[in-house]
Enzyme design. Structure first.
Site, short mmCIF file in Angstrom:
data_model
loop_
_atom_site.label_atom_id
_atom_site.label_comp_id
_atom_site.label_asym_id
_atom_site.label_seq_id
_atom_site.Cartn_x
_atom_site.Cartn_y
_atom_site.Cartn_z
CG ASN A 167 49.74 29.56 66.90
OD1 ASN A 167 48.52 29.66 66.83
ND2 ASN A 167 50.46 30.11 67.87
CE LYS A 219 51.26 33.44 66.70
NZ LYS A 219 52.29 34.39 67.06
CG HIS A 260 51.53 30.94 72.00
ND1 HIS A 260 51.63 32.32 71.99
CD2 HIS A 260 52.17 30.49 70.90
CE1 HIS A 260 52.30 32.68 70.90
NE2 HIS A 260 52.64 31.60 70.23
CD GLU A 286 50.91 35.49 70.27
OE1 GLU A 286 49.95 34.80 69.86
OE2 GLU A 286 51.90 35.74 69.56
CD GLU A 290 56.35 29.58 69.86
OE1 GLU A 290 56.34 29.52 68.62
OE2 GLU A 290 55.40 29.97 70.53
N GLY A 304 56.77 36.89 65.95
CA GLY A 304 56.10 37.92 65.16
C GLY A 304 56.94 39.15 64.88
CB SER A 362 60.68 35.38 63.22
OG SER A 362 60.01 36.45 63.89
P1 PGA Z 1 55.69 33.71 64.37
O1 PGA Z 1 54.86 33.06 65.58
O2 PGA Z 1 56.15 32.57 63.51
O3 PGA Z 1 54.68 34.60 63.65
O4 PGA Z 1 56.81 34.46 64.96
C1 PGA Z 1 55.28 31.88 66.21
C2 PGA Z 1 54.36 31.53 67.34
O5 PGA Z 1 53.94 32.42 68.08
O6 PGA Z 1 54.02 30.35 67.54
#
Ligand code: PGA
Length: 255
Positions: A9, A11, A94, A96, A164, A170, A210
């Site tokens: 992803n 983003k 997601h 976010e 997640e 993140g 992460s």
């Molecule tokens: P990350 O993000 O690996 O940077 O923690 C995962 C995601 O939001 O899909």
């Protein structure tokens, strides 16, 4: 046998040239690797460029979101038929989108249905926030998001859900493999109660939050964890390639 899947992803990262370079680099390292589905999800504006860079390779393309309608007055949205011309997968719900942009389970549900109707494969995301985990509400949140997102859906075999935990995204602090496996078992059980055990056995559930080369083994070595949704580490050819290769190796060894 569920085919493992690793999705990157991207983003709101990359520019036109760096997106192209990332796609080309991944093509070089991963094109010949079998036994795992490899997916990259660039920003909407770079889908066409990445599609071009990956054309004819085994690396698949996904979007980071999808609207529930085409051919409507919906400024700023991108419809499922448009996406299906380029992409094969669509991340939906997601955290976010849920927490920064107010996406509800009902919206997630409309998107999942619209994506499936046009042949896109949803990667439906669920996960609890830190306060919810601390209050002992993890299971309740996962059940609510799974039920809400999947209400009235005709679920195909191999449907993809990403677990997640919001606090792990993140932050550099992933869930433990154990905690991820417990949450994922809750999701599979809930899907079984909605769609039957046989369907739930085909469901692919990814862990996200992460994920890095250093910890991917902890997740994919678990029987119920079918791969990963990777954010930060998907922006580097080396890191993402190692994650995909390790997942392919460990899952092949387990079968
Ligand atoms: P990350 O993000 O690996 O940077 O923690 C995962 C995601 O939001 O899909």
């Amino acid at each position: 046998m569920r085919t493992p899947l690793i999705a990157g992803n991207w983003k709101c990262h990359t520019r036109l040239e760096s997106a192209r370079a990332l796609a080309r680099g991944l093509r070089e390292t991963l094109d010949g690797l079998e036994g795992v589905e490899k997916v990259v999800c660039p920003p909407f504006v770079y889908l066409a460029a990445v599609w071009e860079a990956l054309r004819g390779s085994s690396i698949r393309l996904g979007s980071q979101d999808v609207h529930w309608q085409d051919d409507v007055a919906a400024t700023g949205e991108v419809g499922p038929r448009m996406l299906a011309e380029l992409a094969e997968y669509a991340i939906i719900g997601h955290s976010e989108r849920r927490h920064q942009f107010g996406e509800t389970d009902e919206m997630v549900n409309r998107k999942v249905k619209a994506a499936l109707a046009t042949g896109l494969k949803p990667i439906m995301c669920v996960g609890e926030m830190l306060q919810e985990r601390q209050a002992g509400l993890t299971e309740e949140v996962l059940v609510r998001q799974a039920r809400g997102g999947l209400a009235g859906v005709e679920m195909p075999d191999g449907f993809i859900i990403a677990y997640e935990p919001v606090w792990a995204i993140g932050t550099g602090t992933p869930a433990t493999g154990e905690d991820a496996a417990i949450a994922i078992a809750v999701i599979r059980r809930e899907v079984a109660s909605m769609f039957g055990q046989a369907k739930a056995e085909t469901l692919r559930i990814l862990y996200g939050g992460s994920v890095m080369p250093e910890n991917i083994a902890e997740f994919v070595s678990k029987e119920g964890i079918d791969g990963a949704l990777v954010g930060g580490a998907s922006l580097k050819v080396d890191a993402f390639s190692v994650i995909v290769e390790m997942a392919a190796r460990l899952k092949a060894g387990a079968s």
